[in-house]
Design a protein around this motif. Sequence first.
Motif, PDB file in Angstrom:
ATOM      1  N   ARG A 210       0.816  -1.217   0.000  1.00 56.63           N
ATOM      2  CA  ARG A 210       0.000   0.000   0.000  1.00 56.63           C
ATOM      3  C   ARG A 210       0.849   1.265   0.000  1.00 56.63           C
ATOM      4  O   ARG A 210       0.348   2.343  -0.301  1.00 56.63           O
ATOM      5  CB  ARG A 210      -0.927  -0.010   1.214  1.00 56.63           C
ATOM      6  N   ASN A 226     -14.245  -5.981   5.949  1.00 56.65           N
ATOM      7  CA  ASN A 226     -13.888  -7.226   5.265  1.00 56.65           C
ATOM      8  C   ASN A 226     -13.883  -7.088   3.748  1.00 56.65           C
ATOM      9  O   ASN A 226     -13.637  -8.065   3.037  1.00 56.65           O
ATOM     10  CB  ASN A 226     -14.863  -8.335   5.668  1.00 56.65           C
ATOM     11  N   GLN A 227     -14.169  -5.892   3.248  1.00 56.85           N
ATOM     12  CA  GLN A 227     -14.183  -5.679   1.804  1.00 56.85           C
ATOM     13  C   GLN A 227     -12.776  -5.382   1.290  1.00 56.85           C
ATOM     14  O   GLN A 227     -11.846  -5.161   2.065  1.00 56.85           O
ATOM     15  CB  GLN A 227     -15.123  -4.526   1.451  1.00 56.85           C
ATOM     16  N   HIS A 228     -12.643  -5.373  -0.032  1.00 56.65           N
ATOM     17  CA  HIS A 228     -11.371  -5.089  -0.695  1.00 56.65           C
ATOM     18  C   HIS A 228     -11.606  -3.994  -1.720  1.00 56.65           C
ATOM     19  O   HIS A 228     -12.635  -3.979  -2.400  1.00 56.65           O
ATOM     20  CB  HIS A 228     -10.845  -6.357  -1.378  1.00 56.65           C
ATOM     21  N   TRP A 229     -10.636  -3.096  -1.809  1.00 60.47           N
ATOM     22  CA  TRP A 229     -10.819  -1.943  -2.712  1.00 60.47           C
ATOM     23  C   TRP A 229     -10.909  -2.336  -4.178  1.00 60.47           C
ATOM     24  O   TRP A 229     -11.519  -1.632  -4.992  1.00 60.47           O
ATOM     25  CB  TRP A 229      -9.673  -0.945  -2.519  1.00 60.47           C
ATOM     26  N   ASN A 234     -15.742  -9.466  -2.029  1.00 61.89           N
ATOM     27  CA  ASN A 234     -14.671  -9.793  -1.090  1.00 61.89           C
ATOM     28  C   ASN A 234     -15.217  -9.374   0.269  1.00 61.89           C
ATOM     29  O   ASN A 234     -14.992  -8.268   0.732  1.00 61.89           O
ATOM     30  CB  ASN A 234     -13.400  -9.028  -1.431  1.00 61.89           C
ATOM     31  N   ILE A 248     -14.428 -14.647  -1.720  1.00 66.29           N
ATOM     32  CA  ILE A 248     -13.544 -13.830  -2.551  1.00 66.29           C
ATOM     33  C   ILE A 248     -13.620 -14.336  -3.998  1.00 66.29           C
ATOM     34  O   ILE A 248     -13.514 -15.540  -4.241  1.00 66.29           O
ATOM     35  CB  ILE A 248     -12.086 -13.889  -2.068  1.00 66.29           C
TER      36      ILE A 248
END
Length: 387
Positions: A210, A226-229, A234, A248
């Motif tokens: 990052r 718990n999400q992903h960009w 996800n 996922i």
Amino acid sequence: MKAALKGLKVLDFTQMMTGPFATMMLGDSGADVLKVEQPDGDPFRHSGETTLGGDGAFFLGVNRNKRSVVLDLKTEEGKAAALALAAQADVLIENFRPGLTDKAGLGYEELHKINPRLVYCSISGFGRTGPDRNRPALDMVIQAVSGVMQVTGTEESGPLKTGFPFSDLVTALIATIGILVALQARERMGEGQRVDLSMLDASIFSQVPRDVYFDLTGITPGRMGNQHWDIVPNNTYTTSDGRDIMIITINDKFWQILCDALGASELKTHPEFATKAARLANREQVDARLSEIFATRDLASWEQALSASGAIYGTVRTWPEVFSDEHVVNTLLKTLHHPKGGAFKVINNPLQFSGTPTQILRAPPMLGEHNAQVLTEAGVAWPPLDQ
């Protein structure tokens, strides 16, 4: 049985979590670790509500495969004994506040003169130099200052610490790597060196990749729970019996596999869901639809369907489930015996070596248990480990 670090002498002046975890890793591979404690002992011996035989559960978790020696470094006798042990050691590791070992006559420069082959590892909270060098540091403080908390949690929750002592453990693992690198360099160059590491630097380092994203955009990654960009879905979804599953789909292939497993093949060609770009643009709709679907069946049913399809998923397991898992019980749990408190289980070293397997041969020592063995009448010695 062969041990990779058999014969390596480690003088351990550390306490609490970070340093002891690093020296435990060395001890698991056969190093002879002498844990030097002040008369009151490592504070971790008295930390927490749960104890066994007078020692805290946290202490028992990170101090196996060591021998304990009590030395009062405020006395000339204690300093002399420490110097004698340092002269015989291959590795010294300490996590005192910067400057304290120098005042005690145990600084790197002084010990290098009497033992040029010594690998001297210093672990601090904020580094040995700079305006914050004397600040006290604990795991959660470093998580806050390093930015780890800033990207943990959700926008609603605000910054959160991780559910385990992240900064303590990542620092310990990097310190262990540093010690082993310095030992390898000593084999080639014939001389030891200082290994210096701060919890702050280790925690910031752990945020790759990052760092590049931030440098290129100037944007702080958001708190997404718990999400992903860059991946949708996800996230975790709740089943009809109140359990959670992590789902996922890293690309369109796994989205199609998931749709088939869910019995929702129509979603494979749905214009708002069919492609990665569409799913990213319609994140809330994807999560809402999957939440509806997962709520229709129980965990066992979904596990069977997801496993058979080859979907990427993982049940959010409870700790009783994790620690009763057959693989965990047979491979990762080891029963030890406290001299005064009975049996307890620890997590075995996860590294699997074909030629030099790790071993747990000693339970965490009682305070000063090995004083008579090490601090003999003839002078301070470093007796063989098998005595």
